[in-house]
Design a protein around this motif. Structure first.
Motif, PDB file in Angstrom:
ATOM      1  N   HIS A 299      -7.858   7.812  -1.898  1.00  0.00           N
ATOM      2  CA  HIS A 299      -7.433   9.033  -1.517  1.00  0.00           C
ATOM      3  C   HIS A 299      -7.918  10.212  -2.703  1.00  0.00           C
TER       4      HIS A 299
ATOM      5  N   ASN B 125       0.805  -1.285  -0.020  1.00  0.00           N
ATOM      6  CA  ASN B 125      -0.041   0.078   0.002  1.00  0.00           C
ATOM      7  C   ASN B 125       0.867   1.158   0.000  1.00  0.00           C
TER       8      ASN B 125
ATOM      9  N   HIS C  51      -3.594   3.853  -5.962  1.00  0.00           N
ATOM     10  CA  HIS C  51      -4.842   3.994  -5.283  1.00  0.00           C
ATOM     11  C   HIS C  51      -5.022   5.704  -4.860  1.00  0.00           C
TER      12      HIS C  51
ATOM     13  N   ASP D 265      -6.192   4.739   4.125  1.00  0.00           N
ATOM     14  CA  ASP D 265      -5.539   3.722   3.882  1.00  0.00           C
ATOM     15  C   ASP D 265      -5.863   2.377   4.500  1.00  0.00           C
TER      16      ASP D 265
HETATM   17 FE   LIG Z   1      -2.336   5.211   0.716  1.00  0.00          FE
END
Ligand SMILES: [Fe+2]
Ligand code: FES
Length: 356
Positions: free
Chosen positions: A211, A200, A206, A315
């Motif tokens: 986000h 991650n 992502h 996250d």
């Molecule tokens: Fe992240």
């Protein structure tokens, strides 16, 4: 040849264009985890403290490096070293947390150790024919300083770290990580496999998902790219959306050192520390790093903590969600995007640790 459980790493591709995610078993099989502890985490270099947190003789910091309780300590002779903190009597950790001490006294039966690990006193051991004080020192762990971190190598067999990270040091020369100090930290219980955290951290693909309302607005995910990489490290560049925003870099020294720096000359950053790693989770500490004068300014730390916390909450949902898919018999590893080149580097590091 791979032992059965570790065959999960055998399929890591030689080329990014062929790369896939790891099989689900890599994230849920306790045998895979046991192999990783031995062949990846205890065989490599892991960060256990910032040098600047051990400025004075007697300063110490305790961690649990994937089942090995360790203490980094600035000893009376001025040397920073890392010791096992499992008592040589019956294994109790002789110290917890961080602070300043003249000696470590095990809380169980009060065996007392010097800061260099030597046993100084042990009550009521006079009748034992097998007790030899000189034989009961806390083991010293291989130690190297790099980038302002104290690194430890539990099995003592890793090659020196600095030569393998030389291109990374050159890339980060303007940031000069060794000159940065801790400006505070945030702590999160993290009930997912440690590799999901590394993965991650190492891709900004992502940004477009979790986000979308934070990092994506300043550093769009689809504009990110790996600028440097090897089986020892990777650097992911995150250009800003326009001149009003700052670029930042994300980097890892495999397997466990995760760092990110704002690249606008302000020299601030974060270190994601994974303490107490177990098969199904770990304790994450996100340390804020800054030049000493900035770190002393409480307003900086408070502002940065708010931002880091907001992003990490996004996250958490991603990592916990991915973990929940890994145990499914229906999950098949998907192909990686070019934006995930750092994951492929990490997987190649893992594959190399298992001898292939
Ligand atoms: Fe992240
Ligand atoms: S376990 Fe440490 S003194 Fe007994």
């Amino acid at each position: 040849m791979f032992e059965a459980a570790w065959s999960v790493f055998g399929g890591v591709a030689d080329r990014l264009e062929q790369a896939r995610a790891l099989p689900g078993a890599a994230y849920v099989d306790p045998e895979v985890f046991a192999g990783e502890v031995r062949q990846v985490m205890h065989a490599g270099w892991a960060p256990v403290a910032r040098v600047s947190d051990l400025a004075k003789p007697g300063d110490y910091r305790s961690v649990d490096l994937a089942g090995a309780p360790l203490v980094a300590v600035h000893d009376a002779s001025g040397t920073i070293q890392v010791l096992s903190r499992a008592c040589r009597h019956r294994g109790m950790p002789v110290v917890e947390g961080s602070g300043n001490a003249k000696a470590f006294t095990c809380p169980y039966h009060l065996w007392r150790y010097g800061l260099d690990g030597r046993l100084a006193a042990a009550p009521a051991m006079d009748g034992s024919e097998v007790f030899d004080r000189a034989d009961c020192a806390l083991p010293k762990v291989a130690t190297e300083l790099w980038g302002g971190w104290v690194f430890a190598n539990v099995d003592g067999r890793a090659p020196p770290l600095a030569p393998r990270l030389a291109p990374l040091a050159e890339r980060l020369a303007a940031v000069d990580p060794a000159s940065l100090v801790s400006a505070g930290f945030l702590e999160f219980d993290s009930p997912w496999n440690w590799k999901l955290m590394v993965e991650n951290f190492l891709e900004s693909y992502h940004h477009i998902g979790p986000h979308a309302q934070t990092l994506q607005l300043t550093n769009p995910g689809l504009g990110t790219y790996e600028s440097l990489g090897s089986e020892a490290f990777t650097v992911l560049e995150n250009p800003p959306v326009d001149d009003s925003q700052a670029p930042f870099s994300v980097a890892a020294a495999f397997p466990l050192t995760l760092m990110s720096f704002v690249e606008d000359g302000s020299r601030t950053g974060v270190w994601y520390e994974m303490d107490r790693i177990r098969a199904d989770g770990f304790l994450l500490r996100i340390h804020l790093l800054a030049p000493p004068d900035v770190a002393r300014d409480g307003a900086f730390a408070e502002g940065m903590k708010g931002l880091v916390n907001a992003v990490h909450l996004e996250d958490i949902a991603a990592c916990a969600g991915a973990q929940s898919g890994m145990a499914s018999p229906l999950y098949e590893p998907g192909p990686l995007s070019r934006l995930e080149a750092p994951l492929w580097r990490f997987h190649r590091h893992l594959r190399a640790c298992f001898g292939n």
